[in-house]
Design a protein around this motif. Structure first.
Motif, PDB file in Angstrom:
ATOM      1  N   PHE A 182       0.818  -1.201   0.000  1.00 56.16           N
ATOM      2  CA  PHE A 182       0.000   0.000   0.000  1.00 56.16           C
ATOM      3  C   PHE A 182       0.859   1.260   0.000  1.00 56.16           C
ATOM      4  N   CYS A 183       2.129   1.159  -0.371  1.00 53.40           N
ATOM      5  CA  CYS A 183       3.075   2.269  -0.221  1.00 53.40           C
ATOM      6  C   CYS A 183       2.568   3.545  -0.900  1.00 53.40           C
ATOM      7  N   GLN A 184       2.641   4.658  -0.161  1.00 55.14           N
ATOM      8  CA  GLN A 184       2.174   5.939  -0.682  1.00 55.14           C
ATOM      9  C   GLN A 184       3.270   6.686  -1.447  1.00 55.14           C
TER      10      GLN A 184
ATOM     11  N   PRO B  22       0.787   7.861  28.098  1.00 63.80           N
ATOM     12  CA  PRO B  22      -0.361   8.540  27.489  1.00 63.80           C
ATOM     13  C   PRO B  22      -0.013   9.844  26.780  1.00 63.80           C
ATOM     14  N   ASP B  23       1.242  10.259  26.838  1.00 66.49           N
ATOM     15  CA  ASP B  23       1.624  11.546  26.249  1.00 66.49           C
ATOM     16  C   ASP B  23       2.225  11.405  24.848  1.00 66.49           C
ATOM     17  N   VAL B  24       2.198  10.205  24.261  1.00 66.85           N
ATOM     18  CA  VAL B  24       2.744  10.004  22.915  1.00 66.85           C
ATOM     19  C   VAL B  24       1.622  10.217  21.894  1.00 66.85           C
ATOM     20  N   PRO B  25       1.726  11.235  21.034  1.00 67.64           N
ATOM     21  CA  PRO B  25       0.668  11.475  20.047  1.00 67.64           C
ATOM     22  C   PRO B  25       0.575  10.321  19.042  1.00 67.64           C
ATOM     23  N   LEU B  26      -0.656   9.958  18.727  1.00 67.62           N
ATOM     24  CA  LEU B  26      -0.933   8.907  17.746  1.00 67.62           C
ATOM     25  C   LEU B  26      -1.791   9.503  16.638  1.00 67.62           C
ATOM     26  N   HIS B  27      -1.274   9.469  15.407  1.00 64.18           N
ATOM     27  CA  HIS B  27      -1.983   9.991  14.241  1.00 64.18           C
ATOM     28  C   HIS B  27      -2.590   8.836  13.459  1.00 64.18           C
ATOM     29  N   PHE B  28      -3.855   8.940  13.105  1.00 64.26           N
ATOM     30  CA  PHE B  28      -4.472   8.010  12.169  1.00 64.26           C
ATOM     31  C   PHE B  28      -4.591   8.720  10.825  1.00 64.26           C
ATOM     32  N   SER B  29      -4.001   8.138   9.796  1.00 65.86           N
ATOM     33  CA  SER B  29      -4.055   8.774   8.475  1.00 65.86           C
ATOM     34  C   SER B  29      -4.928   7.959   7.531  1.00 65.86           C
ATOM     35  N   ALA B  30      -5.423   8.635   6.500  1.00 66.75           N
ATOM     36  CA  ALA B  30      -6.416   8.044   5.605  1.00 66.75           C
ATOM     37  C   ALA B  30      -5.762   7.329   4.428  1.00 66.75           C
ATOM     38  N   PHE B  31      -6.295   6.176   4.104  1.00 69.96           N
ATOM     39  CA  PHE B  31      -5.773   5.361   3.013  1.00 69.96           C
ATOM     40  C   PHE B  31      -6.342   5.809   1.668  1.00 69.96           C
ATOM     41  N   HIS B  32      -5.488   5.765   0.657  1.00 73.73           N
ATOM     42  CA  HIS B  32      -5.979   5.844  -0.719  1.00 73.73           C
ATOM     43  C   HIS B  32      -5.222   4.789  -1.519  1.00 73.73           C
ATOM     44  N   PRO B  33      -5.873   4.140  -2.466  1.00 73.32           N
ATOM     45  CA  PRO B  33      -5.220   3.059  -3.215  1.00 73.32           C
ATOM     46  C   PRO B  33      -4.001   3.561  -3.967  1.00 73.32           C
ATOM     47  N   ASP B  34      -2.876   2.857  -3.816  1.00 74.23           N
ATOM     48  CA  ASP B  34      -1.645   3.226  -4.496  1.00 74.23           C
ATOM     49  C   ASP B  34      -0.755   2.005  -4.608  1.00 74.23           C
ATOM     50  N   TRP B  35       0.301   2.136  -5.423  1.00 73.22           N
ATOM     51  CA  TRP B  35       1.234   1.018  -5.654  1.00 73.22           C
ATOM     52  C   TRP B  35       0.483  -0.193  -6.141  1.00 73.22           C
TER      53      TRP B  35
ATOM     54  N   GLY C 107     -10.577  -2.920   6.051  1.00 74.97           N
ATOM     55  CA  GLY C 107     -10.574  -4.367   5.964  1.00 74.97           C
ATOM     56  C   GLY C 107      -9.261  -5.032   6.314  1.00 74.97           C
ATOM     57  N   CYS C 108      -8.229  -4.233   6.598  1.00 73.68           N
ATOM     58  CA  CYS C 108      -6.903  -4.811   6.883  1.00 73.68           C
ATOM     59  C   CYS C 108      -6.436  -4.547   8.316  1.00 73.68           C
ATOM     60  N   ASN C 109      -6.588  -3.314   8.786  1.00 71.63           N
ATOM     61  CA  ASN C 109      -6.107  -2.994  10.128  1.00 71.63           C
ATOM     62  C   ASN C 109      -7.018  -2.012  10.850  1.00 71.63           C
ATOM     63  N   ASP C 110      -8.268  -1.893  10.382  1.00 73.34           N
ATOM     64  CA  ASP C 110      -9.159  -0.878  10.951  1.00 73.34           C
ATOM     65  C   ASP C 110     -10.247  -1.457  11.850  1.00 73.34           C
ATOM     66  N   ASP C 111     -10.124  -2.707  12.220  1.00 75.82           N
ATOM     67  CA  ASP C 111     -11.095  -3.275  13.141  1.00 75.82           C
ATOM     68  C   ASP C 111     -11.008  -2.558  14.489  1.00 75.82           C
TER      69      ASP C 111
ATOM     70  N   GLY D 145       0.173 -10.882  11.295  1.00 78.70           N
ATOM     71  CA  GLY D 145      -0.302 -11.244   9.971  1.00 78.70           C
ATOM     72  C   GLY D 145      -0.239 -10.094   8.996  1.00 78.70           C
ATOM     73  N   PHE D 146      -0.612  -8.897   9.437  1.00 77.67           N
ATOM     74  CA  PHE D 146      -0.547  -7.724   8.578  1.00 77.67           C
ATOM     75  C   PHE D 146       0.891  -7.468   8.143  1.00 77.67           C
ATOM     76  N   TYR D 147       1.812  -7.450   9.090  1.00 77.56           N
ATOM     77  CA  TYR D 147       3.215  -7.174   8.750  1.00 77.56           C
ATOM     78  C   TYR D 147       3.785  -8.239   7.821  1.00 77.56           C
ATOM     79  N   ARG D 148       3.458  -9.503   8.057  1.00 79.82           N
ATOM     80  CA  ARG D 148       3.984 -10.572   7.208  1.00 79.82           C
ATOM     81  C   ARG D 148       3.403 -10.506   5.799  1.00 79.82           C
ATOM     82  N   GLN D 149       2.093 -10.353   5.706  1.00 79.82           N
ATOM     83  CA  GLN D 149       1.420 -10.461   4.414  1.00 79.82           C
ATOM     84  C   GLN D 149       1.534  -9.206   3.562  1.00 79.82           C
ATOM     85  N   LEU D 150       1.522  -8.042   4.179  1.00 81.59           N
ATOM     86  CA  LEU D 150       1.507  -6.796   3.414  1.00 81.59           C
ATOM     87  C   LEU D 150       2.836  -6.060   3.398  1.00 81.59           C
ATOM     88  N   CYS D 151       3.739  -6.400   4.324  1.00 81.25           N
ATOM     89  CA  CYS D 151       5.020  -5.679   4.415  1.00 81.25           C
ATOM     90  C   CYS D 151       6.239  -6.595   4.336  1.00 81.25           C
ATOM     91  N   SER D 152       6.015  -7.912   4.351  1.00 81.96           N
ATOM     92  CA  SER D 152       7.119  -8.885   4.407  1.00 81.96           C
ATOM     93  C   SER D 152       8.047  -8.583   5.578  1.00 81.96           C
TER      94      SER D 152
END
Length: 261
Positions: free
Chosen positions: A93-95, A248-261, A227-231, A190-197
């Motif tokens: 899914f590389c951007q 609790p002080d570490v900021p966590l950003h959720f970014s939006a997916f768009h189809p690429d690669w 469908g991959c990591n958004d459950d 599973g996500f790291y193995r299947q989508l990122c090797s």
């Protein structure tokens, strides 16, 4: 003076069977003479590993620091961003696939020594330099030299990375960095193995190292892929791990997916 483009790499060892093992990242690529690692930019030539993209960039841009994204580090200031080519992950899914998946050096059009990059940052009023676009772990020697030159001129350093780096190399890579945004791509093996090797464990180890063992300001990004990591249960587990292991002080950003690669 034209910058050098090939320098001896660090973090490797000779194996009993004649191959050389690259110890920079958890892939531990084992190479015969003439072979390249999965990242493509670290190559065995003779009896050593070379970084083949030193002093070469795939491009430069002046960005707002919030685009890295960093929300609590030098807010409202410009940052000089640059990267090279190649990557040590294979994210489907590389951007930035045209850079990170490059298998030729036609993307490396700009030549820049560490000193030249620092001069460009000063000339553009950038308060920091960001090592981004592709993962700076794979051009560690170049990134570290730029970062040290920047620190000498009171310019901050920002690593934008997937955190897929070996324990041996972590200290050198992060020691000249002032801030980091680390991709926590998912919270399942599973996500790291299947989508990122790749594997999740080393990324979690890097996150804990940066938070506990360094003074680097840390923020995290997770790209949510439907469908991959958004459950909701996975997002909850990821968030709970951050709070319990990093605080609790570490900021966590959720970014939006768009189809690429």
């Amino acid at each position: 003076m034209k910058p050098k483009s090939t320098v001896p790499g660090r973090y490797w060892e000779r194996l009993a069977d004649g191959r050389i093992q690259c110890d920079l990242c958890p892939r531990y690529c084992k190479l015969h003479d003439g072979q390249r690692g999965l990242c493509f930019v670290r190559a065995r030539r003779g009896d050593e590993i070379l970084l083949t993209t030193y002093g070469r960039s795939s491009g430069f841009c002046i960005d707002p620091i919030e685009k890295k994204p960093l929300n609590h580090f030098l807010p409202g200031t410009p940052v000089l961003s640059f990267g090279t080519a190649g990557c040590n992950l294979t994210c489907k899914f590389c951007q930035n696939w045209d850079i990170s998946k490059a298998r030729s050096f036609d993307k490396l059009q700009s030549e820049a020594s560490p000193e030249a990059i620092v001069r460009a940052a000063r000339a553009t009023g950038s308060r920091a330099i960001a090592y981004t676009y592709n993962d700076p772990v794979i051009f560690l020697e170049y990134a570290v030299d730029v970062a040290r030159a920047a620190r000498a001129q009171d310019i901050k350093n920002v690593a934008v990375t997937a955190g897929y780096i070996s324990e041996k190399a972590r200290e050198e890579f992060f020691s000249p960095m002032d801030a980091a945004n680390i991709d926590l791509k998912a919270f399942t093996e599973g996500f790291y193995r299947q989508l990122c090797s790749a594997e999740l464990g080393p990324v979690l180890d890097t996150l804990e190292y940066v938070k506990r063992e360094t003074s680097v300001w840390l923020e995290i990004t997770t790209l949510l892929i439907p469908g991959c990591n958004d459950d909701p249960s996975e997002i909850a587990a990821l968030s709970e791990w951050i709070v319990s292991r990093l605080g609790p002080d570490v900021p966590l950003h959720f970014s939006a997916f768009h189809p690429d690669w």
